[in-house]
Design a protein around this motif. Structure first.
Motif, short mmCIF file in Angstrom:
data_model
loop_
_atom_site.label_atom_id
_atom_site.label_comp_id
_atom_site.label_asym_id
_atom_site.label_seq_id
_atom_site.Cartn_x
_atom_site.Cartn_y
_atom_site.Cartn_z
N THR A 4 -4.54 8.10 2.17
CA THR A 4 -3.48 7.13 2.45
C THR A 4 -3.72 5.87 1.62
OG1 THR A 4 -4.74 6.27 4.36
CG2 THR A 4 -3.13 8.01 4.79
N THR A 5 -2.75 4.98 1.61
CA THR A 5 -2.84 3.80 0.75
C THR A 5 -2.33 2.56 1.46
OG1 THR A 5 -0.70 4.46 -0.19
CG2 THR A 5 -2.67 4.98 -1.48
N LYS A 6 -2.79 1.41 0.94
CA LYS A 6 -2.30 0.12 1.43
C LYS A 6 -2.00 -0.76 0.22
CE LYS A 6 -3.23 -3.84 4.41
NZ LYS A 6 -4.21 -4.58 5.25
N MET A 7 -0.90 -1.49 0.28
CA MET A 7 -0.48 -2.37 -0.80
C MET A 7 0.12 -3.64 -0.25
SD MET A 7 3.12 -0.62 -2.10
CE MET A 7 3.83 -2.12 -2.80
N ARG A 8 0.26 -4.62 -1.13
CA ARG A 8 1.10 -5.79 -0.87
C ARG A 8 2.42 -5.61 -1.61
NH1 ARG A 8 -1.23 -11.21 0.61
NH2 ARG A 8 -3.10 -10.72 1.81
N LEU A 9 3.33 -6.56 -1.43
CA LEU A 9 4.63 -6.47 -2.08
C LEU A 9 4.53 -6.64 -3.59
CD1 LEU A 9 6.82 -8.49 0.46
CD2 LEU A 9 6.72 -6.00 0.17
N GLY A 10 3.42 -7.20 -4.05
CA GLY A 10 3.24 -7.41 -5.48
C GLY A 10 2.08 -8.35 -5.72
#
Length: 313
Positions: A130-136
């Protein structure tokens, strides 16, 4: 969250109840194959079937930018049979970004795709990646490209912290940006960011359209928040006493003495946000240097007893 939600607080907060799943602090991967003892140090739950003592699964989070090195470390980690492997593309820390990791990769969706796909190929199919990100990074111009890169690389789920790296942790979180991500992806999207109260939780779900929400600092400040999100009673100040006793024991057994009082003050500082009683305890304990003094102060406050400076519990 590095330096905050480690295995000590995971144990404490999952005992409070209401939590379905945890993700560990990130383990930094930077050019070498980590020994098994490193994974066990960060995530001792791996020695307990990948679960906290309360039975909550813990996915192990890796952070790095080299596809080959990330894949090799993920393959070694997979031999320990974790409940899942999570990849961090959201950390805003300058030291992490300066070395090419975390949110900096949000500038290069193609690298993100390569990292995720390399890890997915290296890990047995029964272990979710699985992954986690911010909007940019500085803006949101590549939000969808990054989300699609993670999905197409093989991510089974995506957690979106609804701020950019440049936003840091300043409110608000832009939950309204998440419906577009959900519509563009086939995989589940989990909302994250600025959920401090049960009202925040419900508004986050309503605005984002996400069924599931990841809570970080809000749970540290209010250990009963997950219970409240389920419509159950939360935990009043006195009800925290058993959790503080667990925290005391875990800190004493797993953290170097010179850092122990700092860990108590750190948690007490967060509790001030949800519990008025914590403010007085925090003020009373500012000058305390020993963990036992601070722990005893917190327990007396929770039990409604008078504080005795320097006295043992």
């Amino acid at each position: 969250m590095e330096g905050l939600l480690d295995h000590v607080l995971r144990d404490v907060l999952t005992r409070a109840g209401g939590v379905d799943l945890c993700v560990s602090e990130f383990i930094r991967v930077s050019g070498s194959l980590l020994p098994v003892r490193t994974f066990h140090r960060y995530v001792p739950e791996l020695l307990n079937g990948g679960k906290t003592p309360a039975g909550v699964p813990v996915r192990v989070q890796l952070l790095g930018s080299d596809p080959t090195c990330m894949a090799e470390n993920a393959a070694r980690l997979a031999t320990l049979n974790p409940p899942g492997i999570d990849l961090n593309f959201g950390c805003p820390a300058k030291t992490v970004n300066r070395h090419g990791g975390g949110a900096l990769l949000l500038k290069t969706p193609e690298v993100i795709h390569d990292v995720v796909s390399a890890v997915r190929r290296a890990v047995p199919a029964h272990i979710p990646v699985t992954t986690k990100m911010r909007l940019g990074y500085e803006d949101q111009s590549l939000t969808l490209e990054n989300a699609l890169a993670m999905q197409d690389g093989g991510s089974a789920e995506l957690v979106v912290h609804a701020r950019t790296k440049s936003d840091g942790y300043k409110p608000p979180a832009y939950w309204e940006k998440l419906p577009a991500i959900r519509q563009a992806l086939r995989i589940p999207v989990i909302a994250n960011g600025e959920v401090w109260t049960v009202a925040d939780f419900h508004r986050c779900r309503e605005v984002s359209g996400c069924e599931d929400v990841m809570i970080g600092r809000g749970m540290v400040a209010n250990p009963g928040l997950a219970l409240q999100a389920r419509g159950l009673p939360g935990l009043d100040w006195g009800a925290l006493a058993p959790l503080v006793e667990v925290f005391w024991g875990k800190v004493d057994s797993s953290i170097l003495p010179k850092y122990q009082s700092g860990r108590f003050k750190q948690w007490l500082g967060y509790l001030r946000r949800a519990y008025p009683e914590a403010e007085q305890a925090f003020m009373d304990g500012r000058t305390y240097k020993e963990m036992n003094e601070i722990a005893a102060l917190m327990l007396r406050s929770m039990r409604g007893e008078a504080a005795l400076v320097g006295a043992p519990a």
